[in-house]
Design an enzyme around this catalytic site. Structure first.
Site, mmCIF file in Angstrom:
data_model
loop_
_atom_site.group_PDB
_atom_site.id
_atom_site.type_symbol
_atom_site.label_atom_id
_atom_site.label_comp_id
_atom_site.label_asym_id
_atom_site.label_seq_id
_atom_site.Cartn_x
_atom_site.Cartn_y
_atom_site.Cartn_z
ATOM 1 N N GLY A 30 0.649 -1.039 -0.103
ATOM 2 C CA GLY A 30 -0.048 -0.264 0.041
ATOM 3 C C GLY A 30 0.645 1.110 -0.249
ATOM 4 N N HIS A 36 4.282 1.380 -7.757
ATOM 5 C CA HIS A 36 3.498 0.747 -7.312
ATOM 6 C C HIS A 36 2.366 0.751 -9.159
ATOM 7 C CE1 HIS A 36 4.093 1.496 -3.919
ATOM 8 N NE2 HIS A 36 4.711 0.352 -3.232
ATOM 9 N N LYS A 149 13.293 -0.838 -7.857
ATOM 10 C CA LYS A 149 14.722 -0.009 -7.012
ATOM 11 C C LYS A 149 14.925 -1.061 -4.988
ATOM 12 C CE LYS A 149 11.798 1.903 -3.202
ATOM 13 N NZ LYS A 149 12.749 1.632 -2.111
#
Ligand code: PAF
Length: 291
Positions: A30, A36, A149
Site C-alpha cells: 500500500g 506501484h 528499486k
C-alpha cells in the site's frame, strides 16, 4: 475494480477467468505511488486480468516501530487503482494470510539473505518470502511484477520462486525504478520526509550516478574502495545521518573491488538514513555501456 478480503471469493473469481486468460499480479504494502502504478499498468498491458494486493506484512519488519509507522492510505490507494482500471484488489487481514498454525517455512536463500539489506534487517527476506509464497499460492498468477528499486528483493524472490518451483509456471518481471522529476526514487517512505529532506535525499541517486560515470570514464584505473569512501563522505556531508552501505556487486550479486572484462553487469547499491528514514536505491551498469 472488485475488492476481495476473502481468499475463497478471490479464487472463485480468478478460476472463472483462468481458462485461456492470463493473470498479472502486483503485490504491495500500500501507500501506493507512481512506482506501484507503473507495475499495475505494465501488468494490465500484458494480461487479461490484473490483481494488486495490499498487505502490510508484519513478518518482514525487523523493528516494531517501522511496522507501526508504515504509512497506511487505503482509501487513497483504492482511488488510484480504480483510476487506472486495475481489475482486482486483494486486501486480506493478517489472520487471513497467516491463520493460526500456518506452517511458516525457512527458505534456503543462501548468502544473499544475509548481506546488505539482509545484514541491516535481520529476518527481513525470510519474511518477504513467507508472504510472497503465500500470495502466489493464493493468486496463482501467470506473471508477477516487481520493482527494481528493491533490487536485492527481486533476487531473493526469484530464488524463492526457483526453490518452490513457481518459476515453472509464473514469469517474473523486474521493472525499472520510477523517479520523481529530479531523479529521487519513489518510495512510500518518502512520505515521512520534510521538503528539505526530500531535496537532500537526491544525494543518493546523484552519488550513484557519479559513481557510475566515474567507473565508465576510467574502468581500468578506478579504485572502487576509494570511490566507495568518497561517496559515503559525500552523502554524510550533504545531510544524510548515516550510510549503511554504498557498494558494488557483480551479476551473481557478489561484492567486487575492481573492474574486470568478464562481468555482464555491475549493480551499485546504497542505503542511507535521512531524518530517521532509511532510503535505498541502486543503479546498473551494463557491459555494453563501456566504450
Ligand atoms: O516490496 C514490497 O512492497 C514488499 O516487500 C512485498 C513484495 C509486497 C512483500 O510484502
Amino acid at each position: 475494480m472488485i475488492l476481495f478480503d476473502r481468499i475463497d471469493l478471490l479464487q472463485a473469481h480468478l478460476q472463472q477467468a483462468q481458462t485461456q486468460q492470463s493473470i498479472g499480479f502486483v503485490p504491495t504494502m500500500g501507500a501506493l505511488h507512481e512506482g506501484h502504478l507503473a507495475l499495475v499498468k505494465q501488468s494490465m498491458k500484458q494480461n487479461t486480468i490484473t490483481v494488486c494486493s495490499i498487505f502490510v506484512n508484519q513478518l518482514q519488519f525487523n523493528q516494531a516501530e517501522d511496522f507501526t509507522k508504515y504509512p497506511r492510505t487505503l482509501d487513497q490507494d483504492i482511488t488510484l487503482l480504480e483510476k487506472i482500471g486495475c481489475h482486482c484488489l486483494f486486501i486480506p487481514t493478517h489472520s487471513t494470510v497467516f491463520p493460526e498454525n500456518y506452517p511458516l517455512k525457512t527458505f534456503d536463500l543462501g548468502n544473499v539473505e544475509h548481506i546488505l539489506e539482509g545484514f541491516y534487517r535481520q529476518g527481513h527476506f525470510q519474511g518477504v518470502c513467507q508472504v510472497v509464497k503465500r500470495l502466489l499460492d493464493i493468486v496463482r498468477p501467470t506473471n508477477l511484477y516487481l520493482g527494481m528499486k528493491d533490487f536485492q528483493q527481486c533476487i531473493v524472490i526469484d530464488k524463492m520462486m526457483q526453490l518452490e518451483g513457481f518459476n515453472q509456471f509464473i514469469k517474473v518481471h523486474f521493472c525499472d525504478t520510477v523517479r520523481n522529476e529530479d531523479g529521487l526514487a519513489l518510495s512510500s517512505r518518502n512520505k515521512r520526509l520534510s521538503p528539505q529532506a526530500i531535496s537532500k535525499a537526491l544525494g543518493l541517486i546523484n552519488n550513484l550516478k557519479h559513481a557510475k560515470s566515474t567507473i565508465l570514464n576510467n574502468p581500468t584505473l578506478v579504485k572502487l574502495d576509494s570511490l566507495q569512501q568518497a561517496s559515503i563522505n559525500s552523502l554524510i556531508n550533504n545531510g544524510f545521518e548515516s550510510v549503511d552501505y554504498f557498494t558494488f556487486m557483480n551479476e551473481q550479486f557478489e561484492p567486487i573491488h575492481s573492474i574486470t572484462d568478464s562481468f555482464k553487469q555491475i549493480i551499485i547499491l546504497a542505503a542511507a538514513t535521512i531524518e530517521g528514514v532509511r532510503l535505498i536505491d541502486n543503479i546498473i551498469i551494463k557491459s555494453n555501456e563501456f566504450k
